[in-house]
Design a protein around this motif. Structure first.
Motif, short mmCIF file in Angstrom:
data_model
loop_
_atom_site.label_atom_id
_atom_site.label_comp_id
_atom_site.label_asym_id
_atom_site.label_seq_id
_atom_site.Cartn_x
_atom_site.Cartn_y
_atom_site.Cartn_z
N GLU A 77 53.10 35.14 35.63
CA GLU A 77 52.83 33.43 35.92
C GLU A 77 51.57 33.18 35.65
OE1 GLU A 77 54.45 33.32 39.83
OE2 GLU A 77 56.37 33.53 39.23
N ALA A 78 50.55 33.96 36.00
CA ALA A 78 49.24 33.59 36.04
C ALA A 78 48.72 33.69 34.45
CB ALA A 78 48.22 34.62 36.60
N TYR A 79 49.24 34.39 33.71
CA TYR A 79 49.13 34.48 32.39
C TYR A 79 49.45 33.29 31.51
CZ TYR A 79 49.08 36.11 27.29
OH TYR A 79 48.94 36.12 26.01
N GLU A 80 50.74 32.95 31.87
CA GLU A 80 51.47 31.71 31.38
C GLU A 80 50.75 30.28 31.91
OE1 GLU A 80 55.52 32.11 32.59
OE2 GLU A 80 55.79 33.44 30.99
N ARG A 85 43.44 28.98 24.81
CA ARG A 85 42.07 29.72 24.69
C ARG A 85 41.74 31.04 25.68
NH1 ARG A 85 36.31 26.93 25.30
NH2 ARG A 85 35.13 28.70 24.96
N SER A 86 42.18 30.56 26.78
CA SER A 86 42.03 31.67 27.82
C SER A 86 43.06 32.84 27.55
CB SER A 86 42.23 31.11 29.12
OG SER A 86 41.14 30.21 29.51
N ARG A 87 44.15 32.51 27.22
CA ARG A 87 45.22 33.60 26.69
C ARG A 87 44.69 34.32 25.61
NH1 ARG A 87 51.17 30.91 26.52
NH2 ARG A 87 51.10 30.00 28.76
N ALA A 88 44.01 33.75 24.79
CA ALA A 88 43.51 34.59 23.70
C ALA A 88 42.32 35.54 24.12
CB ALA A 88 42.87 33.60 22.39
N SER A 89 41.48 34.86 24.87
CA SER A 89 40.39 35.66 25.52
C SER A 89 40.91 36.95 26.24
CB SER A 89 39.53 34.72 26.41
OG SER A 89 38.84 33.79 25.60
N LEU A 90 41.94 36.77 27.31
CA LEU A 90 42.63 37.85 27.68
C LEU A 90 43.31 38.78 26.93
CD1 LEU A 90 43.45 38.96 30.53
CD2 LEU A 90 45.29 37.50 30.82
N ASP A 92 42.21 39.61 24.12
CA ASP A 92 41.11 40.21 23.47
C ASP A 92 40.58 41.34 24.40
OD1 ASP A 92 41.13 38.77 20.95
OD2 ASP A 92 39.54 37.44 21.50
N TYR A 93 40.34 41.08 25.64
CA TYR A 93 39.89 41.85 26.56
C TYR A 93 41.01 42.97 26.88
CZ TYR A 93 38.08 43.70 31.09
OH TYR A 93 37.32 44.30 31.84
N LEU A 94 42.15 42.69 26.77
CA LEU A 94 43.23 43.72 26.99
C LEU A 94 43.06 44.74 25.77
CD1 LEU A 94 46.32 41.74 28.45
CD2 LEU A 94 44.70 43.49 29.54
N ALA A 95 42.83 44.31 24.71
CA ALA A 95 42.78 44.91 23.32
C ALA A 95 41.53 45.78 23.55
CB ALA A 95 42.47 44.32 22.01
N PHE A 96 40.48 45.09 24.12
CA PHE A 96 39.21 46.17 24.14
C PHE A 96 39.38 47.49 25.27
CE2 PHE A 96 35.96 46.66 27.88
CZ PHE A 96 34.91 47.18 26.86
N LEU A 97 40.21 46.83 26.41
CA LEU A 97 40.54 47.84 27.40
C LEU A 97 41.36 49.32 26.87
CD1 LEU A 97 41.24 45.64 30.42
CD2 LEU A 97 39.21 47.23 30.12
N ALA A 98 42.27 48.73 25.88
CA ALA A 98 43.07 49.61 25.18
C ALA A 98 42.32 50.53 24.44
CB ALA A 98 44.25 49.08 24.64
N GLN A 99 41.22 49.88 23.59
CA GLN A 99 40.27 50.90 22.82
C GLN A 99 39.83 51.67 23.53
OE1 GLN A 99 38.21 48.02 20.57
NE2 GLN A 99 40.12 47.81 18.97
#
Length: 197
Positions: A77-80, A85-90, A92-99
């Motif tokens: 719900e928070a994501y939606e 722009r904020s979803r794209a940033s999140l 990107d951050y999730l991709a960084f954490l996965a890496q």
């Protein structure tokens, strides 16, 4: 009445069945049938969809009614509620954490490999010292394959002496992999193959 599957798909962010079917590797016409006649979904596909959406299989095949909106967690719900722009940033951050997690896993594996390399080195030194006395011909003239077989037998004997259930299955394999790395050889079927330098 719309099927729970349709609502689950929309909840997952897929506005149309075509995109979801493509993402899941299901033929578009097949997936459209699933949504219109959930009771006819083959069992294997129903299980896969249930796992995909994290719901009981009864929800997928229409045997149990469920308010799909209630399945959403606070995070979803928070994501939606975020802007694009904020979803794209999140994302990107999730991709960084996965890496980062992947890098840390590789580093752990490398540390473990170095640990087995050190154990292998120590065991091989003890093995060679004993071999020089017990079998001087093998020590002096043994082929790489015979030396490896003798070392593996030695490692297995040591593992048996420790009487630990996992030592033989896991540790000996890791030690022999370290031996192969140290001697630049790898197993190819039953043959030892010298790696090119």
């Amino acid at each position: 009445m719309t099927s729970a599957l349709l609502n689950l798909r929309k909840q997952a962010g897929f506005k149309n069945a075509k995109d979801f079917a493509a993402a899941e590797g299901i033929a578009e016409a097949t997936y459209a049938r699933y949504e219109s006649s959930p009771e006819k979904i083959p069992l294997k596909s129903a299980w896969q969809l249930a796992d995909r959406f994290g719901v009981p299989i009864d929800v997928i095949v229409g045997r149990r009614a469920v308010d799909v909106a209630s399945l959403r967690g606070r995070v979803q719900e928070a994501y939606e509620a975020l802007s694009d722009r904020s979803r794209a940033s999140l994302d990107d951050y999730l991709a960084f954490l996965a890496q980062r997690d992947e890098r840390e896993a590789r580093e752990r594996e490398a540390r473990e490999r170095r640990r087995y390399d050190a154990v292998c080195y120590r065991l091989e030194q003890v093995f060679l010292a004993g071999l020089e006395e017990d079998d001087p011909n093998l020590f002096a003239f043994g082929t790489g394959e015979r030396m490896r077989a003798a070392f593996e037998a030695y490692v297995n004997r040591r593992a048996d002496e420790l009487q630990e259930p996992d030592v033989r299955s896991t540790s000996t394999k890791q030690i022999m992999a370290a031996y192969d790395r140290a001697h630049s050889t790898s197993r190819n079927g039953d043959m030892l193959v010298r790696k090119s330098q």
